[in-house]
Write a protein that holds these residues in place. Structure first.
Motif, mmCIF file in Angstrom:
data_model
loop_
_atom_site.group_PDB
_atom_site.id
_atom_site.type_symbol
_atom_site.label_atom_id
_atom_site.label_comp_id
_atom_site.label_asym_id
_atom_site.label_seq_id
_atom_site.Cartn_x
_atom_site.Cartn_y
_atom_site.Cartn_z
ATOM 1 N N ARG A 28 -33.443 -21.814 40.804
ATOM 2 C CA ARG A 28 -34.715 -21.775 40.066
ATOM 3 C C ARG A 28 -35.851 -21.426 41.012
ATOM 4 O O ARG A 28 -35.902 -21.919 42.123
ATOM 5 N N TYR A 68 -34.332 -19.494 24.766
ATOM 6 C CA TYR A 68 -33.840 -20.809 25.183
ATOM 7 C C TYR A 68 -32.322 -20.923 25.057
ATOM 8 O O TYR A 68 -31.687 -21.642 25.814
ATOM 9 N N PRO A 79 -39.869 -26.225 22.771
ATOM 10 C CA PRO A 79 -38.658 -25.667 22.165
ATOM 11 C C PRO A 79 -37.850 -26.627 21.283
ATOM 12 O O PRO A 79 -37.208 -26.177 20.357
ATOM 13 N N VAL A 80 -37.861 -27.940 21.580
ATOM 14 C CA VAL A 80 -37.070 -28.829 20.740
ATOM 15 C C VAL A 80 -37.899 -29.172 19.504
ATOM 16 O O VAL A 80 -39.026 -29.632 19.616
ATOM 17 N N MET A 132 -32.254 -24.192 28.603
ATOM 18 C CA MET A 132 -32.503 -25.447 27.879
ATOM 19 C C MET A 132 -32.292 -26.677 28.758
ATOM 20 O O MET A 132 -32.533 -27.802 28.331
ATOM 21 N N GLU A 133 -31.820 -26.483 29.955
ATOM 22 C CA GLU A 133 -31.470 -27.619 30.806
ATOM 23 C C GLU A 133 -32.630 -28.602 30.958
ATOM 24 O O GLU A 133 -32.475 -29.821 30.781
ATOM 25 N N ILE A 134 -33.797 -28.071 31.264
ATOM 26 C CA ILE A 134 -34.940 -28.948 31.524
ATOM 27 C C ILE A 134 -35.332 -29.708 30.253
ATOM 28 O O ILE A 134 -35.568 -30.916 30.283
ATOM 29 N N ALA A 135 -35.358 -28.997 29.122
ATOM 30 C CA ALA A 135 -35.720 -29.646 27.857
ATOM 31 C C ALA A 135 -34.712 -30.744 27.511
ATOM 32 O O ALA A 135 -35.088 -31.807 27.004
#
Ligand code: SF4
Lengths: 169, 523
Positions: free
Chosen positions: B151, B202, B173-174, A98-101
């Motif tokens: 990454r 996520y 995702p959000v 979730m870091e990027i989001a």
């Protein structure tokens, strides 16, 4: 018709119930109301972001919207878009996935923005710690203004934390 | 008599070794040659069993390679089949052709453990994201979980439907509301959904790996945080699995209190869900009413057990809180008020025709599909499956009190709401009986640590459905592996099926009626 009856029966539920709780709500509510009126022109807009929580913190954030706590009466509103948000209310731990989001959401929130880290996990990663999958607390990824510990924090603790955040500005 | 054991024996004969130190001892556990894994799956399919879970364990600390496990269920029977893979040749034959849920279980095993299911049609990573190093297999013992991962470049290939007028809608995702993150990708023509692909992972927090660095006591706290809305049922399943390995006898009073907590968690979540579904069908009134009733319960919990969700109150060996006669009275009067208001509100639900329009015939999961995905819990019971661990695999006091399990066959949003409505009423009845028959005595017993190299299994009916834990001890009696199977791991597949042919604007409603866990799925 039945709906009307139920509404009449229920009345204004923010009143009765367990008196200690309602006294606490009244107390923090009055302060919130005042600060939000003065510093946010009567309306504080919050974007909630789940950056990896177990969903426990989310349930309590829902609860401050229920008719008992009814945070809207103090001028607190939740929004779907970070672009209109005064505050990000972030639960964690921040997962790697979730870091990027989370960064994106932070970047699309206009300054000056308040960031509130919610729950033991949001504060420091909690029981999930810092691992390959969990980066730890929210401040590992974005700057945090106020921390609300608890697992999960109670609705009262959440309201008090939000009050601390708006008062800090 | 054991239907599943007989089916295995008649399929592969003495190749199946029914020993091994798996607990509870009443459950069948067998090791079979690697090449016979698929034969056992075929035999299980023929016996009409359901696949409960499939997982792997790195058993190198125990002097072996990888263990690959499949757990099957038929009625009240559970059976585990194990194969062993050498460390340098970690392949086995996929059973995804026989059991649909194996499809994701095996992707996950491949992604996190690096064991390869040969013949699996889709080996895209699952939970593992494309920007993880390819050889990062966190569940292997050689993987250092304390270090962050770099990454790497990569792309996830979504399934594509092509054709005239087909367009794609990515969501998340959000999300818009206060909910967990996940990604959904729709292919639609006009408003109709042709395909839905879920992309989850996520909120992967590395929970299963984390267990391996904790003590058994700490483990029950982590289990209670796998999915915060189900903290009671998860820590309970963990504790029962552990207690089975150590021979710990939980005192009766503790058993009763555990059931009390479990039913309170069920009611609270069902209330929330009923309100949320109605809200998505443009009936906000019900959300307010239900969240008010839910809040009543939270406040009682807080007063009596000093936690609103009763978190960390179930511990290995029993419970950490007790209740006195004043507490009993408090619950009884709370329930009386709650039930009265609930019934009045449900009469309103029944009579609201615009609501009925939205929830009836929407998001149908037909019984055949529900079986195929091996659905569990409310989702299964709304689609014709008569399964509930409280009935088929009860711990006291459920064996005495009994549970009336509602089953409906329509499989639509309304059916999933109705199962919840019926269960709220049933749970109120159960709680009253629990309080009436609450035994006296201690509330916990000493729970030792397990002997080396044994394993324990438990299945508990949480409010979403069957929760499964499988624990394995290492050479020093520490946690070598903790497998968690939340109901969501199978039920998410049901949502993908149920939305087909529905209109895109009805997706939130369908999704709410399932309300599966992201955290419990992603682990
Ligand atoms: S603080 Fe507690 S409730 Fe909140 S996300 Fe962490 S474990 Fe869950």
């Amino acid at each position: 018709m039945k709906i009307l009856k139920q509404i009449l029966r229920t009345g204004i539920v923010t009143e009765p119930l367990q008196s200690e709780v309602s006294a606490e709500i009244r107390d923090v509510g009055a302060k919130l109301d005042e600060v939000i009126r003065k510093r946010f022109r009567g309306s504080l807009t919050i974007r909630q972001v789940d950056a990896g929580s177990c969903n426990g913190c989310e349930l309590e954030i829902h609860a401050i919207n229920n008719p008992i706590y009814n945070c809207e009466q103090f001028g607190i509103h939740f929004t779907a878009s970070p672009r209109f948000a005064d505050m990000l209310l972030v639960t964690g731990p921040v997962t790697r996935n979730m870091e990027i989001a989370l960064r994106r959401t932070y970047n699309s929130t206009p300054p000056p923005k308040l960031v509130v880290a919610v729950g033991d996990c949001g504060c420091n990663g909690g029981i999930f710690g810092e691992t390959y999958a969990s980066l730890g607390g929210i401040d590992k990824v974005i700057p945090v203004d106020v921390y609300i510990p608890g697992c999960p924090p109670t609705p009262i603790a959440l309201l008090n934390g939000i009050l601390r955040a708006v008062g800090s500005r | 008599m054991s239907i599943l054991k007989d089916a295995i024996l008649s399929a592969i004969g003495p190749d199946a070794k029914f020993d091994g130190r798996n607990y509870p001892a009443s459950m069948d556990f067998c090791t079979v040659p690697r090449g016979k894994f698929i034969d056992t799956a075929r035999a299980m399919k023929k016996a009409n069993a359901l696949l409960v879970a499939e997982w792997s364990a790195d058993e190198s600390p125990l002097g072996r390679g990888f263990g690959v496990y499949a757990c099957y269920r038929w009625g009240a029977e559970y059976l585990i089949v194990k194969i062993e893979l050498p460390y340098d040749d970690p392949i086995f034959t996929s059973i995804s052709g026989k059991f649909l849920p194996a499809y994701r279980f095996e992707r996950q095993m491949m992604s996190l453990m690096g064991v390869v299911p040969v013949g699996h049609p889709d080996l895209r990573p699952w939970i593992k994201f494309e920007d993880w190093p390819e050889d990062a297999w966190p569940l292997r013992k050689s993987f250092d979980a304390s270090k962050p991962m770099p990454r790497v470049e990569g792309e996830y290939n979504f399934v594509r439907a092509e054709g005239e007028g087909v367009y794609e809608i990515p969501v998340g995702p959000v999300h818009a509301g206060i909910i967990e993150p996940g990604h959904f990708r729709f292919q639609a023509v006009g408003e109709d959904i042709l395909n839905l692909e879920e992309r989850l992972g996520y909120v992967h927090k590395g929970i299963e790996k984390r267990f391996e660095s904790l003590s058994w006591q700490e483990g029950s706290m982590l289990a209670g945080r796998v999915s915060g809305d189900t903290t009671v049922a998860h820590s309970l399943a963990y504790c029962i699995a552990l207690e089975s390995m150590t021979g710990c006898l939980v005192p009766q009073r503790a058993q009763w209190l555990r059931a009390l907590f479990l039913e309170r968690e069920r009611i609270a979540n069902h209330l929330g869900d009923i309100g949320a579904v109605c809200n998505d069908a443009a009936f906000a009134f019900m959300l307010y009413q239900m969240s008010r009733l839910r809040e009543l319960m939270m406040q009682t919990n807080h007063k009596l057990f000093s936690h609103r969700f009763i978190m960390d109150r179930i511990i290995p060996g029993g419970v950490s809180v007790d209740i006195d006669s004043g507490g009993k009275e408090m619950i009884l009067s709370e329930l009386k008020q709650l039930l009265k208001e609930f019934n009045r509100l449900m009469a309103i639900y029944d009579e609201n025709s615009s609501l009925e329009d939205r929830v009836r015939d929407t998001g149908i999961l037909i019984p055949e599909k529900a079986r195929e995905i091996c659905a569990v819990g409310i989702v299964a019971r709304a689609s014709g499956m008569n399964i509930d661990c409280r009935m088929q695999n009860p711990f006291p006091p459920y064996d005495r009190i009994g549970v009336n399990v509602p089953v409906l066959i329509y499989g639509d949003v309304n059916a999933r709401v109705y199962i919840r409505i019926k269960e709220v009423r049933e749970s109120v009845r159960i709680i009253r009986e629990i309080l009436e028959t609450l035994p006296t005595g201690p509330t916990s017993a000493d729970c030792k640590i397990p002997a080396p190299d044994c394993s324990g299994f438990a299945a508990v009916e949480g409010w979403r459905g069957e929760i499964v834990y499988w624990l394995q001890s290492g050479p020093n009696g520490e946690i070598n592996r903790c497998m968690v199977r939340d109901p969501s791991s199978v039920n998410w597949l049901g949502l993908e099926q149920a939305v087909l042919g529905n209109i895109v604007p009805d997706f939130p409603l369908c999704n709410k009626s399932f309300n599966q866990s992201y955290s419990g799925n992603d682990l």
